[in-house]
Design an enzyme around this catalytic site. Structure first.
Site, PDB file in Angstrom:
ATOM      1  N   VAL B 140      92.867  16.181 -11.337  1.00  0.00           N
ATOM      2  CA  VAL B 140      93.300  16.905 -10.142  1.00  0.00           C
ATOM      3  C   VAL B 140      93.864  15.931  -9.111  1.00  0.00           C
ATOM      4  O   VAL B 140      93.185  14.986  -8.712  1.00  0.00           O
ATOM      5  CB  VAL B 140      92.144  17.703  -9.509  1.00  0.00           C
ATOM      6  N   GLY B 142      96.064  13.554  -9.130  1.00  0.00           N
ATOM      7  CA  GLY B 142      96.387  12.173  -9.502  1.00  0.00           C
ATOM      8  C   GLY B 142      95.529  11.122  -8.857  1.00  0.00           C
ATOM      9  O   GLY B 142      94.324  11.064  -9.088  1.00  0.00           O
ATOM     10  N   GLU B 198     110.110  19.073 -15.238  1.00  0.00           N
ATOM     11  CA  GLU B 198     110.407  18.941 -16.660  1.00  0.00           C
ATOM     12  C   GLU B 198     111.529  19.885 -17.064  1.00  0.00           C
ATOM     13  O   GLU B 198     111.871  20.823 -16.334  1.00  0.00           O
ATOM     14  CB  GLU B 198     109.143  19.234 -17.469  1.00  0.00           C
ATOM     15  N   LYS B 213      93.905  23.288 -11.932  1.00  0.00           N
ATOM     16  CA  LYS B 213      93.292  22.409 -10.936  1.00  0.00           C
ATOM     17  C   LYS B 213      92.413  23.205  -9.974  1.00  0.00           C
ATOM     18  O   LYS B 213      91.342  22.742  -9.565  1.00  0.00           O
ATOM     19  CB  LYS B 213      94.380  21.642 -10.188  1.00  0.00           C
TER      20      LYS B 213
END
Lengths: 446, 446
Positions: B140, B142, B198, B213
């Protein structure tokens, strides 16, 4: 008995509380009112076995605790506990009580920044010798989890810089000066009237409190022993309304910053660490620039994590008690699991650099004669000290009565060693064309 | 051998790395380059014994690791390690490998939000059964230390609300829409071109990533099992440039928020928790309002601590590796000390409320006929659903060609259950005097 309570049953862990002021009262209340949750989280009940106070007989009927828990015999209380919470503050008797508690096998949770910053290594050594925990999250930035993140979350990273607003009183005063244009004395008076500053505000406004916190932050961030005495300290008493106004014109704000920095040479070899507390301008766009009122915030730069910020309430009974109780749960879980948290980590043993070697930037305001050649003289003074100038701004001020013109020069430097910057300021003051150095302030956070 | 190295000597702890993508590469590099520091911090050396990759033979000469460490046989690798780092992502084979590692006695550090949010309780149960640690700070936000602060620092407090920007891609997209006026599709294309989104952005823009998260945050904050399926999820694909503009006019900004909230009735009895992900307006002055680009931030409200905020980089190889290695040091210290960190805490077992019971506010924009009585009709629709109105703003829009006048009504409600708010919107759409409900968005953080 519910399943949860059944699982968590077992011998209670005995908790002794030293001190029952603002923080201690909150701790006592939360220990009592949240007993069920704490039991479930720890795995065993926490039993408050006593509250040491200086004076007996004070009315404490507002607290939901058995009046027989109060005692003036702290010395005896600490010998009976599994966990001792110290929220007395100051050096003695807090230190002796903590050491005695450890010798009797108790883990210690403390909120005592002054003691940790003065004598941390001795306390750690005692904790190690006695096989107990020493936790003190509440000592820095109140409710904000900052020591655990530095000590544990960033344990696989390399902290490069910590930049903190860690004293709520001074942040309140500087914020008022910024928003109202008030001078220092007036803003302090208002802070006192509202309870943000103590009757004797010395510890806050002279930066002693922030310096103790800087020492603790630097110790953990750099795995190096740093005591309060190692911290270069300047308070905010000499910050003027003109300084605050000058910052505004730069789109900056003046904050009392605790700065812990790891300095390397160009080859990447460690030169040492710089730990300093002083008022400085930071851009309003910096994450610390918008920290208002009595809030605290700590900005951390780490090699891999990049920039992090932690923000919240830096003081007050309940916020500080939240941090204390987080530590209580941690050391209690260790008791239940037969474990011990991290001890002192001072292996890096980096030298603490003199303030002269700290790299910073200066904002300098000068009143000078308005005639050709003055700027050249001023620029030469900077060049002679190896300081390069980022910007110069000149304003002509005409005296309404005499009509004489004077110039106001504002110089912002590039990064340079503090010794070169302060020597430059001395040289400027001696120039015959410089009437007065009206304001000198460091610039950080850019 | 120095004293430090001498103290730290001893059998190395064997570390296996599963996955060598962006995060895995950073982990491998940091494990190698910071070996000395990690040894000193753990008390024993960490030895990287293998890196499991899907395909052999890829050139990885940029990594400072022995090429013989790469293996495609993850199954065998996990049986030989003291600590297994899982950065493969996805459900399988990550889950089977983690379970196998635990059965062979390894502690596990994972960055796998999807797996933790789907099957956390099983992983915890396995860790408990095997007497090993399960840590996942990197899952969660980073690099931002947020799980450890919630799980440990706030363990003595009561978390009331978590409000997080936990997905960098969507924050980047919404920030661009805010600053440039772009529509959703255009902003996503730009994000893709810059590597922030992405090629298939579904997991991010539809809120799946944020929902996983949110489930993890809610589980830890409320000591209750919450899985991804429990999370009400709305993505940002339907956020229009007009919504963003409407937010601007309210001095708000649109953010994709992960919201975890503990709800009580007026007597203070727990009703349950609400866990939801949706785009919402928040005031620009809110600490989350100034979180730009792909940054993450988590705002926490706790009973005693008050308001806290944690800010930093939510993704990327090095930031995520920082969180992974912090956990590696923690579980390694536990190995050295014969201890174990906190396991699952689900004792509170609070019910997860349906979205209809979440309390929130709506910002509703309507095109209506410009004639007397329309506002009364609209106001009645709100009143009939028990929703009270905070502000109404009316703008007359005249058609340049026909000269006909239409009115645009903007209504901001007070707090009400989401079911009442959405029923009100349905009723408004059915009113004959309402041409169109042009924008509906929740308002949070006030």
């Amino acid at each position: 008995m519910s399943e949860v309570e059944g699982k968590a049953a077992g011998e209670p862990l005995k908790v002794a509380l030293l001190g029952c002021g603002v923080v201690g009262s909150s701790v006592a209340r939360m220990l009592t009112q949240q007993a069920g949750d704490l039991t479930a989280r720890v795995g065993r009940p926490l039993e408050l076995i006593g509250i040491a106070v200086r004076r007996a007989g004070r009315d404490r009927s507002d607290l939901p605790v058995d009046p027989s828990l109060f005692t003036t015999d702290a010395d005896s209380l600490v010998t009976k506990a599994d966990i001792v919470i110290e929220v007395i503050g100051g050096i003695e008797p807090a230190r002796s009580l903590i050491l005695k508690a450890m010798e009797h096998g108790a883990s210690v949770v403390s909120a005592n920044k002054a003691l940790l910053a003065e004598d941390g290594p001795n306390l750690y050594a005692a904790a190690d010798r006695c096989g107990v925990d020493l936790y003190y999250e509440a000592a820095v930035a109140g409710a904000i989890p900052i020591l655990r993140p530095i000590r544990e979350s960033l344990a696989g990273d390399e902290v490069r810089k910590v930049l903190g607003i860690v004293n709520g009183t001074t942040n309140y005063v500087l914020d008022k000066m910024d928003t109202t244009g008030q001078g220092f004395a007036e803003a302090v008076e208002q802070a006192q009237a509202l309870g943000y500053a103590e009757a004797d505000p010395t510890a806050d406004v002279e930066g002693f409190d922030a310096a103790a916190k800087a020492a603790i932050l630097a110790s953990l961030a750099f795995h190096t022993r740093v005591s309060s005495d190692d911290v270069h300290r300047e308070g905010i008493t000499e910050v003027t309304a003109a300084d605050v106004q000058a910052a505004k014109e730069m789109d900056c704000v003046v904050k009392l910053l605790a700065i812990c920095e790891r300095t390397r040479d160009e080859q990447g070899h460690d030169l040492g660490i710089s730990v300093r507390v002083y008022p400085a301008m930071i851009p309003r766009s910096h994450p610390l620039g918008s920290v208002r009122d009595a809030y605290n915030a700590v900005f951390v730069e780490a090699a891999a994590a990049g920039e992090l910020m932690f923000y919240g309430k830096g003081a007050g009974g309940d916020p500080t008690a939240s941090a204390v109780l987080g530590d209580v749960v941690a050391v209690a879980r260790h008791r239940v699991g037969g474990a011990k948290g991290p001890g002192e980590s001072a292996y890096a043993d980096l030298p603490v650099l003199d303030i002269g070697r700290a790299l910073t930037r200066y904002h300098i305001s000068l009143d000078v004669a308005d005639r050709p050649g003055v700027l050249a003289q001023v620029a030469t003074a900077f060049a002679e000290h190896g300081v390069s100038i980022e910007t110069v701004r000149q304003q002509i001020v005409r005296d309404d009565e005499t009509g004489a013109a004077r110039a106001n020069l504002i110089v912002v430097t590039h990064m340079a060693p503090d010794s070169a910057l302060s020597a430059t300021v001395d040289a400027l003051a001696d120039l015959p064309t410089v009437d007065e150095v009206t304001s000198v302030m460091r610039v950080e956070g850019s």
